[in-house]
Design a protein around this motif. Structure first.
Motif, short mmCIF file in Angstrom:
data_model
loop_
_atom_site.label_atom_id
_atom_site.label_comp_id
_atom_site.label_asym_id
_atom_site.label_seq_id
_atom_site.Cartn_x
_atom_site.Cartn_y
_atom_site.Cartn_z
N LEU A 227 26.37 24.46 11.48
CA LEU A 227 27.49 23.57 11.20
C LEU A 227 28.73 24.37 11.55
O LEU A 227 28.86 25.52 11.15
CB LEU A 227 27.51 23.15 9.73
CG LEU A 227 26.29 22.39 9.26
CD1 LEU A 227 26.35 22.18 7.75
CD2 LEU A 227 26.18 21.06 9.97
N LEU B 29 32.82 24.78 11.52
CA LEU B 29 34.02 24.37 10.83
C LEU B 29 35.22 25.10 11.42
O LEU B 29 35.27 26.34 11.39
CB LEU B 29 33.91 24.67 9.33
CG LEU B 29 35.09 24.31 8.45
CD1 LEU B 29 35.34 22.81 8.48
CD2 LEU B 29 34.84 24.79 7.03
N GLU B 30 36.17 24.36 11.99
CA GLU B 30 37.39 24.97 12.50
C GLU B 30 38.26 25.37 11.31
O GLU B 30 38.42 24.61 10.36
CB GLU B 30 38.17 23.99 13.37
CG GLU B 30 37.48 23.63 14.65
CD GLU B 30 38.27 22.62 15.47
OE1 GLU B 30 39.30 22.10 15.00
OE2 GLU B 30 37.84 22.36 16.60
N CYS B 31 38.83 26.57 11.38
CA CYS B 31 39.68 27.04 10.28
C CYS B 31 40.66 28.08 10.76
O CYS B 31 40.46 28.71 11.80
CB CYS B 31 38.82 27.58 9.15
SG CYS B 31 37.76 28.96 9.61
N TRP C 210 32.64 30.77 1.12
CA TRP C 210 31.36 30.09 1.36
C TRP C 210 30.17 31.00 1.12
O TRP C 210 29.10 30.53 0.72
CB TRP C 210 31.33 29.47 2.75
CG TRP C 210 32.13 28.21 2.79
CD1 TRP C 210 33.31 27.99 3.42
CD2 TRP C 210 31.81 26.98 2.11
NE1 TRP C 210 33.75 26.70 3.17
CE2 TRP C 210 32.86 26.07 2.38
CE3 TRP C 210 30.76 26.57 1.31
CZ2 TRP C 210 32.86 24.77 1.88
CZ3 TRP C 210 30.76 25.29 0.80
CH2 TRP C 210 31.79 24.40 1.09
N LEU D 160 26.48 28.46 8.95
CA LEU D 160 27.83 27.90 8.94
C LEU D 160 28.68 28.80 9.82
O LEU D 160 28.83 29.98 9.55
CB LEU D 160 28.38 27.86 7.52
CG LEU D 160 29.79 27.35 7.33
CD1 LEU D 160 29.96 25.92 7.86
CD2 LEU D 160 30.19 27.40 5.86
N ARG E 5 37.17 18.49 11.84
CA ARG E 5 36.99 19.94 11.87
C ARG E 5 35.53 20.37 11.86
O ARG E 5 35.22 21.51 12.12
CB ARG E 5 37.67 20.58 10.67
CG ARG E 5 39.16 20.51 10.72
CD ARG E 5 39.72 21.24 9.56
NE ARG E 5 41.16 21.15 9.54
CZ ARG E 5 41.91 21.73 8.64
NH1 ARG E 5 41.36 22.43 7.67
NH2 ARG E 5 43.21 21.60 8.68
N LEU E 6 34.63 19.48 11.55
CA LEU E 6 33.22 19.84 11.43
C LEU E 6 32.41 19.15 12.52
O LEU E 6 32.63 17.98 12.80
CB LEU E 6 32.70 19.39 10.06
CG LEU E 6 31.25 19.70 9.73
CD1 LEU E 6 31.06 21.18 9.47
CD2 LEU E 6 30.83 18.90 8.50
N HIS E 7 31.50 19.90 13.15
CA HIS E 7 30.58 19.29 14.11
C HIS E 7 29.24 20.00 14.05
O HIS E 7 29.14 21.12 13.55
CB HIS E 7 31.16 19.29 15.53
CG HIS E 7 31.23 20.63 16.17
ND1 HIS E 7 32.33 21.44 16.11
CD2 HIS E 7 30.32 21.32 16.90
CE1 HIS E 7 32.12 22.56 16.77
NE2 HIS E 7 30.89 22.52 17.26
#
Length: 126
Positions: free
Chosen positions: A8, A10-12, A22, A54, A68-70
């Motif tokens: 997964l 997540l852009e951050c 996390w 992740l 933001r999630l793909h």
């Protein structure tokens, strides 16, 4: 089975800070770091195990919260090219999110426009 979710993404803005959070929440460990500051977290057995990792993707300007999630998927029973053909035949389409074309993955959109990436490595079925 031809694919399974492996990561997964997540852009951050601050991957290291988010990684600490996390890792505690999920009882994960850092399994990799990229030169751009991105951090990958996962179970102690690492990438390719029963649970997806992740991947905290370093991004100066992450998209809207909902974007933001793909998913990243990996083929399990064929190579990346054959799996790309299969996904396109199922209704996926290439998506341009600013990639250079030199990446070892393919960015695709599902029939409703949700972006996901087809990675190159073949991983085992569960």
């Amino acid at each position: 089975m031809a694919c399974r979710i492996s990561e997964l993404v997540l852009e951050c803005r601050e991957p290291e800070a988010l990684a600490r959070f996390w890792c505690e929440v999920l009882d994960f460990v850092v399994v990799g770091r990229e030169a751009d500051g991105s951090v990958e977290l996962g179970p102690r057995e690492g990438f390719g195990g029963a649970r997806p990792t992740l991947f905290l993707s370093a991004c100066a300007d992450p998209g809207p919260v909902g974007a933001r999630l793909h998913f990243d998927v990996n083929p399990t029973d064929r190579d990346q090219g054959a799996e790309l053909e299969r996904l396109l035949a199922l209704g996926a389409r290439p998506a341009d999110i600013g990639q250079t074309g030199e990446e070892p993955w393919h960015v695709l959109a599902d029939p409703e426009g949700n972006v996901f990436c087809l990675l190159k490595a073949r991983i085992r079925e569960l």
